[in-house]
Structures are given as structure tokens and as C-alpha cells.
Design a protein around this motif. Structure first.
Motif: not given
Length: 851
Positions: A429-437, A680-682, A725-730, A734-741
Motif C-alpha cells: 500500500f505504500m507504493s500504491h497510495q498517491q501523494n505519499l508524503h 511539484n508542490e507535493r 501524484t494527486n490524492s483527490r478522488p476521481a 467511485s472515489q477512485a484513484t487519479v494516480a496515473d496522471t
């Protein structure tokens, strides 16, 4: 097996193989004839990672956690301090104590399982399933829902076309070869992604792609990057600004309408909501947006208006198959591009015709191979989870930071649990989750993190207790070949003895079950080999091949009937929409969906609309680039990153490669092979530049899944994309990830802190640690066991035993009856249920479905 010498058959995500062993150590990995196109991951990676220095040598406890077990555990030091190697007795005792402490103080919902996907290996003993089985005997825990792979589509598509689509079989490749004139890849790269499978990869579809090409099919690739598939198939490359596919397909739909080339008869017979969709297309919708002309789309997509019109007319005049990738829906408003493609196909009238229509799984599991209709090995039941608290897979940080916060998911309302313990088995999960900081900053709020893994991946490094599991090669198991074809069953024979002081996942949970007094419930008195035999006995192969022969041969084959070569996705619906309706509210394709409209979601309209993404080139700051992060070529996400021979094939100065257009590189004074910073800012990641003409200007590409290593400035020195990557949902649907972009800036790195240290194990302290057994308080488990609800109906038992072993839906209440009817169309074949079993499961799902 410590001194065994000989050859052993096994199977993996990367293919079946024969291991040559000498004196208990693997010397060589060879593919078998059942792998049509072996990859380097099989022939080089498996052996390399088995003995890599990143193997976890034994049970570990973070130093401050151990020293402060009854007080200050210094949770803020996770990921930065050394570990103490302890005995299994201590590690499992502390784990059991943490579980019981958490449940006793905060309730079962405070224990969160982040293990959702089962990709740790391809057999029946998947760590996530075993974890669910164990915790459900104690009354359950909070769980993830949805997934990172297709989170937006799997929620939206049942409303639109009656099935998730992303895990569904594709039209048989023979139909494409014989009928398709134009094949369109929309961000889709099957040559790369089909190198691995959820079960055992057999790579059968690769040669069939060659046959399709030889048949004269024209390939078009709509993508910001020219892919490996495009190289192989000779695709015409249409460059598109990332996150704008919806605008393109809307404009092509508009072009069909104004030229009268749309299929009115199909729309009237097979769809609902066209009038509402048309109003939006022509600029008469209440949102006040203009007509979706080619000129309108050209400004958004970067594709010339004339090219947009040309493609619309080409697709209208030729038998066309659209293949949408999962990546295009892993974005802000990710539900929209799939819907726009489907609506365009409706206007073409192509859905359900041989070699035409839409498909969203051509790049997964050998999509296109003919289906045997056979039953694979039976999975192991997780049992009922009495806890109803969920967290969408990509919202873990938000959950930790906001216990009790309300959120919507698939039209229902939930609140986040208070999370005091995370248990993570076979998942990173520490690789999958976006905005890891952002996640790292939130983790100190969690009292205990337990990670069960083979290697020092990111999740293990940020854990408090590390339970080292064996690799799949160090245990017996069973798998099937071909995610959709299911025409083979493979024996996963134990190849070598466990490396180091490790235990297999089943044994780890069995021992935890002993400590918590639920061993019999967990094992049901059976050994692992008993479960392997039961899994095989439930498969179709058992009718023709005895287990003893199967185990000796290492494989059992199942026939694919000739009629499977004629199968067409949505074909029955096209032939008779009354007899074979879609499982939507209307029974038809919903070009506009009233059910979604009633949800009133501002970020997910009831029909495909182009809503400006939060981050794309259309709103980028000067100098910013659009970053896309596709699936790796030599890995499964983060798996195999610790295989050094593979890294040598693609890294730049030992780091992840960043593909950049020569024009963008020149403007920044960057040369091929330079170390650069993407920021970026993240956050900031340090990567190696790889100049290319196969990516459009303004866009850079870096594969997801790198192992992290933070330098003294907080930069990831090995290029894990999710640090920026951005942690906002799609969307709220769906509350899905937007981490590909995402958007980021790029500069040459002037002060890299030496080579990456991502593959150096953390510092280990070895000391004797022992606690009085009373310290663990294991007698408390009796009261907790009484909360577990073990009695299940026959249909419920089948559902949890055979339908929830992958990363599909696990909670009947998350979908309504009609949606379940659609989802089960692809779920039942994967589970291999007969008609009586299907009825039992449907009865259970209907009784417990969302109202």
C-alpha cells in the motif's frame, strides 16, 4: 528440501516453469512449452529476487515500537529507524496483542486491512484471502473496497452497460481477425500489460495478435506515447493531450450526428437517454457549454479538427473495434472517457457485432483468447465480515486523517472508521497510495502497522512489526492458466526450503489463529496440501485427470469448445435485447443514466461530459509537463523491482527512466542519461532522463511501482511516482484513484545524493527478546470470538469461497440486484459455478443487495 537436487515444476504470474535445483538452491529457471512467449521476468527475475539481499531474514519489530510497547512507540520514526530481529513467538505474540488491544479498546472496525488484491502470488493461498479468513473469525475488520486498477470504471459501468467490463472476457480473437477492419487502442498497450496475469501467464494471445495483423487489420493508437504494442502492430499514432479522451469521443459523436452518419435504428432499439446526450452534444444542455465540434475538441485534445472529423468518418465506414485502457479512467472524472467511448460506439451502432464495439480488457489476462467455460481451482473461503466499515482503496490517507467523516460511494453514504491498526499482507500500500508524503505524515496517528511480506518493500519499511513470508517457490499451491481462457491448471510445487527464518502465509495465519483460539475455524482440520487437493477436485480437470497424475505432470489441460471461437462481447444482447437484456435499470445501454442523475454528484454527471481535470496541460503553469505513469514493462507494479538483472535492462544510472521528448529536454538543457528532478508542490523524485521521439511534447512518462528511498532533502532518490501524484478522488461516485496522471516541473539534478539506496535493507539489531505469555493477554480472544458469525447460508458460503478470491466486489450491499446480475455474468465463469450454485449465490446477493 534443504539438500534436494533435481527439477521441479512451478507456476507464477510470469509463466509456468521448471526450476533446476542443486543441493537445495535454485540454479536455473526454464520456461515450459505451456508458455507461448516467456519474458525476462520469468527467466531472470524470479531467480534473482529469491536470493536478493532485500529478502527479510526473520521476524522484525521496529526498535522504538519494541522499546515503547507499553508507552511511547515513536510512530513518527517509521521508515527511518532500525529493526530488531526477534523470534516468531515474540513477533506473533506482539501481533496478536496489538489486534486484541485494538479491538478491545476501539472495536473491530479500528483494525483496517489494506490487503485487497491478492497479486502477491497466483495460487489459492493468497495472503489477502487468508487474512480475511483469519480476521473474520474474530468478528471482522474494516476493509478496502474497489481497487486501484479500475476503480472508476467498475462502479460506473454497471449503470451504463450492465457489467464492470474491466474484468470481462473480450470478443474471441478469431472474430477480430475475420471481421475487424480498424482496431483502435485508446491508451491501451496489450503487448506490455499481457506479459503478466493474475493467475499464471501463458501468453497465448501474443501469437494471435500477429495473426490479426497479418489479416490486414489497420491499427490506430490514440495515446500521448507510442507504445510497445504500436511498435509491434504498426499503429498509426494519434497524439492526444492526456485526460482529454472524453472530449475527442464527444466531438466524433457530434460529427456523426451533424453528417447523419449515426445509427438511428440502433439507438432507438438498444439505448436510452440519447435525447439528453444529444442536447449536450449540440450545446443545448442546461450546463451552457458550446456544441462539441471538432474545433472545440481540437483546442482541448491537441488533435487537429480535420483529423478528428477524418477519424469519425473512418470509424463510421469501417468495422471498428475500440480497446480502452484502464489508465484513461485512473484520472479526475475517470468515469467519463469509458462512457464517451460507449456512447460513440452506440452512435456507430457497432456494439455486439463480430469484431466491433467496445472492450476494456484487451490488455489484461490475455483478453481475446477463447473461453473454455471450465472451472479452475476452487479458492478458500474468507467467511463473513461482520464489520461494514469500508474505505475505497485510494482513500487510505483521508480515512486515517478523518475518522467519522462522511463520504459517498456508488450512491451510498458511509463514514470512515477510526483506524488504529493496519494489517497488510501480500500488498504494497505504500507504493500504491498517491501523494505519499501526505500518507507518511498521517501514519503516526495509527498505533500499529503489521506487514507480512517476503521483501523489504516500501510497506515493510514503514511497519512496526514485519512478519516475513516465504515466496511462492517455497510452498505448495495450485493455479490456473489464462485469466479468461482457463484451459490449464498448473501445479505450484514447492521448489526449495524457506529462505531464512520465514513462514508461508497460511502457516503465519494458522499460528495467529492458535494464539487467538480460532485454529480449527481457520484450518477446518485440513493441511495446506488438503486444500490444494480440494481446489483441484472442484475444477473441471478433475473429471478427466486424477490428482496424482496432475501433480506428477505439473499441468492438466481443459478443452476449449470450437463455439468459443465465435463468441462476441455483447453479442447476445445485440441478437435479442428482449431475451438477453443488459443488466442496467432499462435493460439497454444508458447513454444518459437517471440513477446517477438522482445521486446529484457535482463531479459525476449522468452522461459523458468533458469536465476540466484538476491537472492537465490545459491548465498547467508555464514550464509544467504532464506526467503519465503507465504499468512497468519488467515488473508487476513494485514486484520485481528488487531483481537486479532486470533493473540493468532499463534503469538510467541505476534509477527509474523518465521518457521525455527531445524538444522538451533541449529546452531544459537535459541530455540523454542525465539525472533529473521531477517535482511539484507535493514532492520531488530523482530519475534518469531517456530522450525519445515516441512521446509527444509537453508529456513525460515514468513507470509506476519503483521502490522508494528518501534522501536528506526528502526527495525520492529512486523515482517512486506516487510521491508527486494527486490524492483527490476521481469523483464522489467511485472515489477512485487519479494516480496515473499529474502535472510537474523538470530540471537537471545538480546534487544527487549518490546511487539509490532503495535496495539496501534497513539496519538490523539482533538481540534476545522475551515476554511473559501473560503480557500478550491472549485469553481475551474468547469474548471476541463470540462476536463472529460463523453460520452462513449455502449461497453465502459459495460466494465467499469462490467469488471473492480476486479483487472484485466482496460486500453484497454495495450493488443493487440488477447490477449484481450484470457483474455475475463475468464473475460466475471465473468462479466456475454450475447453474444450481449460481442460483444459490444470486439468491444470497439479491437478499442482501443495496435497495
Amino acid at each position: 528440501m534443504a539438500h534436494f537436487t533435481g527439477k521441479v515444476m512451478h507456476a507464477s504470474h510470469y509463466g509456468p516453469f521448471v526450476a533446476t535445483v542443486k543441493n537445495g538452491r535454485i540454479e536455473k529457471i526454464d520456461p515450459t512449452r505451456f508458455d507461448a512467449r516467456p519474458t525476462e521476468m520469468l527467466t531472470m527475475g524470479i531467480l534473482a529476487r529469491t536470493y536478493d539481499k532485500t529478502r527479510i531474514a526473520g521476524p522484525m519489530v521496529r526498535k522504538s515500537y519494541l522499546e515503547g510497547i507499553s508507552g511511547d512507540r515513536k510512530t513518527e520514526l517509521r521508515g527511518r529507524e532500525e529493526f530488531v530481529q526477534v523470534s516468531w513467538e515474540v513477533a506473533l505474540g506482539l501481533t496478536a496483542k496489538a489486534i486484541l488491544d485494538t479491538i478491545e479498546k476501539h472495536g473491530n472496525e479500528a483494525v483496517f486491512s489494506s490487503s485487497y488484491d491478492g497479486w502477491s502470488h497466483g495460487g489459492i493461498f493468497r495472503a489477502n484471502v487468508l487474512q480475511g479468513r483469519f480476521f473474520n473469525l474474530l468478528g471482522g475488520c474494516s476493509i478496502t473496497t474497489g481497487d486501484y486498477s479500475g476503480g472508476a470504471a467498475q462502479i460506473a459501468m454497471p449503470y451504463v452497460i450492465g457489467d464492470m467490463e474491466i474484468y470481462s472476457a473480450q470478443t474471441a480473437w478469431q472474430q477480430v481477425r475475420d471481421n475487424t477492419e480498424v482496431f483502435v487502442f485508446v491508451g491501451c498497450d496489450p503487448n506490455k500489460n499481457n506479459r503478466i496475469e493474475y493467475t499464471t501467464a501463458d501468453h497465448e494471445m501474443f501469437d494471435h495478435w500477429d495473426e490479426i495483423k497479418k489479416a490486414g487489420v489497420k491499427f490506430i493508437s490514440i495515446n500521448p506515447q507510442f507504445t510497445t504494442t504500436d511498435d509491434k502492430m504498426g499503429s498509426e499514432w494519434v497524439r492526444i493531450i492526456p485526460n482529454t479522451d472524453t472530449a475527442l469521443f464527444l466531438a466524433m459523436s457530434y460529427e456523426l450526428y451533424i453528417t447523419g452518419k449515426y445509427n438511428k435504428a440502433f439507438i432507438e432499439k438498444y439505448t436510452v437517454g440519447f435525447d439528453r446526450f444529444l442536447a449536450y452534444l449540440v450545446g443545448k444542455d442546461a450546463d451552457g457549454t458550446p456544441a462539441k465540434t471538432a474545433e472545440w475538441a481540437a483546442k482541448i485534445t491537441g488533435i487537429p479538427a480535420e483529423k478528428i472529423r477524418e477519424m469519425a468518418h473512418l470509424f463510421a465506414s469501417k468495422r471498428t473495434q475500440f480497446a480502452g485502457s484502464w489508465s484513461i479512467q485512473r484520472a479526475h472524472h475517470g468515469e467519463m472517457p469509458y462512457w464517451a467511448i460507449i456512447n460513440f460506439a452506440c452512435m456507430l451502432g457497432s456494439i455486439g457485432l463480430p469484431g466491433q464495439g467496445v472492450g476494456f480488457s484487451w490488455h489484461y489476462g490475455g483478453g481475446g483468447t477463447a473461453q473454455s467455460g471450465a472451472t479452475g481451482p476452487l479458492g478458500i473461503s474468507q467467511g463473513r465480515n461482520a464489520v461494514k466499515k469500508i474505505c475505497p482503496a485510494s482513500r487510505i490517507t483521508e480515512m486515517i486523517n478523518n475518522p467519522g467523516k462522511a463520504f459517498t460511494y456508488n450512491g451510498s453514504h458511509y463514514t470512515y472508521p477510526l483506524t488504529k491498526m493496519i494489517f497488510n499482507a501480500g500488498n504494497n500500500f505504500m507504493s500504491h497510495q498517491q501523494n505519499l508524503h501526505e500518507l507518511i505524515k498521517a501514519l503516526p496517528k495509527v498505533d500499529t502497522i503489521v506487514v507480512q511480506d517476503c521483501w523489504w518493500c516500501a510497506s515493510a519499511r514503514w511497519a512496526d512489526i514485519v512478519l516475513p513470508s516465504t515466496t511462492p517457490l517455497e510452498r505448495n499451491d495450485i493455479s490456473s492458466g489464462g485469466t479468461y481462457s482457463i484451459d490449464k491448471i498448473f501445479a505450484m510445487k514447492q521448489v526449495i526450503a524457506p529462505v531464512g527464518d520465514t513462514l508461508d502465509d497460511f502457516e503465519i495465519f494458522r499460528r495467529l489463529a492458535v494464539l487467538c483460539g480460532v485454529e480449527m475455524g481457520f484450518t477446518e482440520g485440513k493441511t495446506q496440501m488438503d486444500y490444494v487437493k480440494l481446489a483441484y477436485a472442484g475444477s473441471s480437470a478433475a473429471a478427466t485427470t486424477p490428482f496424482e497424475k496432475f501433480w506428477a505432470d505439473g499441468v492438466a489441460l481443459m478443452k476449449v469448445p470450437p463455439e468459443a471461437q465465435r463468441w462476441v462481447r455483447h453479442g447476445d444482447f445485440r441478437t435479442d435485447p428482449v431475451k438477453h437484456p443488459l443488466h442496467t435499470a432499462s435493460g439497454k445501454v444508458e447513454m444518459y443514466c437517471a440513477a446517477i442523475d438522482k445521486m446529484g454528484l457535482a463531479d459525476c454527471p449522468p452522461m459523458p461530459k468533458f469536465l476540466e481535470p484538476e491537472e492537465y496541460l490545459g491548465n498547467a503553469k508555464p514550464g509544467q509537463l504532464h506526467v503519465v505513469s503507465p504499468h512497468p514493462f519488467y515488473r508487476v507494479h513494485s514486484q520485481m523491482d528488487n531483481a537486479e538483472p532486470l533493473r540493468k535492462l532499463y534503469t538510467v544510472q541505476g534509477r527509474e527512466p523518465l521518457v521525455i521528448n527531445r524538444q522538451d529536454a533541449q529546452a531544459r538543457g537535459i541530455e540523454d542519461g542525465d539525472i533529473v528532478e521531477l517535482y511539484n508542490e507535493r514532492g520531488t523524485i530523482v530519475v534518469g532522463a531517456r530522450l525519445s521521439d515516441k512521446i509527444m511534447p509537453g508529456v513525460v512518462s515514468i513507470q509506476e511501482g519503483a521502490w522508494p528511498q528518501l534522501d536528506r532533502k526528502g526527495r525520492c532518490n529512486n523515482g517512486l511516482i506516487n510521491f508527486i501524484t494527486n490524492s483527490r478522488p476521481a469523483s464522489g461516485l467511485s472515489q477512485a484513484t487519479v494516480a496515473d496522471t499529474c502535472l510537474a516541473s523538470l530540471r537537471k539534478c545538480l546534487d544527487p545524493e549518490g546511487p539509490t539506496q532503495a535496495f539496501e535493507p534497513p539496519a538490523i539489531i539482533r538481540r534476545k527478546v522475551k515476554f511473559d505469555p501473560k503480557f500478550y493477554g491472549l485469553e481475551r480472544s474468547w469474548a471476541l470470538r463470540q462476536k463472529a458469525t460463523a453460520d452462513m447460508s449455502p449461497g453465502e458460503k459459495i460466494f465467499y469461497q469462490r467469488c471473492t478470491v480476486c479483487h472484485g466486489p466482496r460486500d453484497p450491499a454495495q450493488f443493487n440486484q440488477k447490477q449484481w446480475l450484470g457483474i455475475t455474468q463475468s464473475m460466475f465463469p471465473r468462479a466456475g459455478l454450475n447453474k444450481d450454485e449460481q442460483k444459490l449465490v444470486l439468491d444470497f446477493l439479491y437478499e442482501n443487495a443495496k435497495q
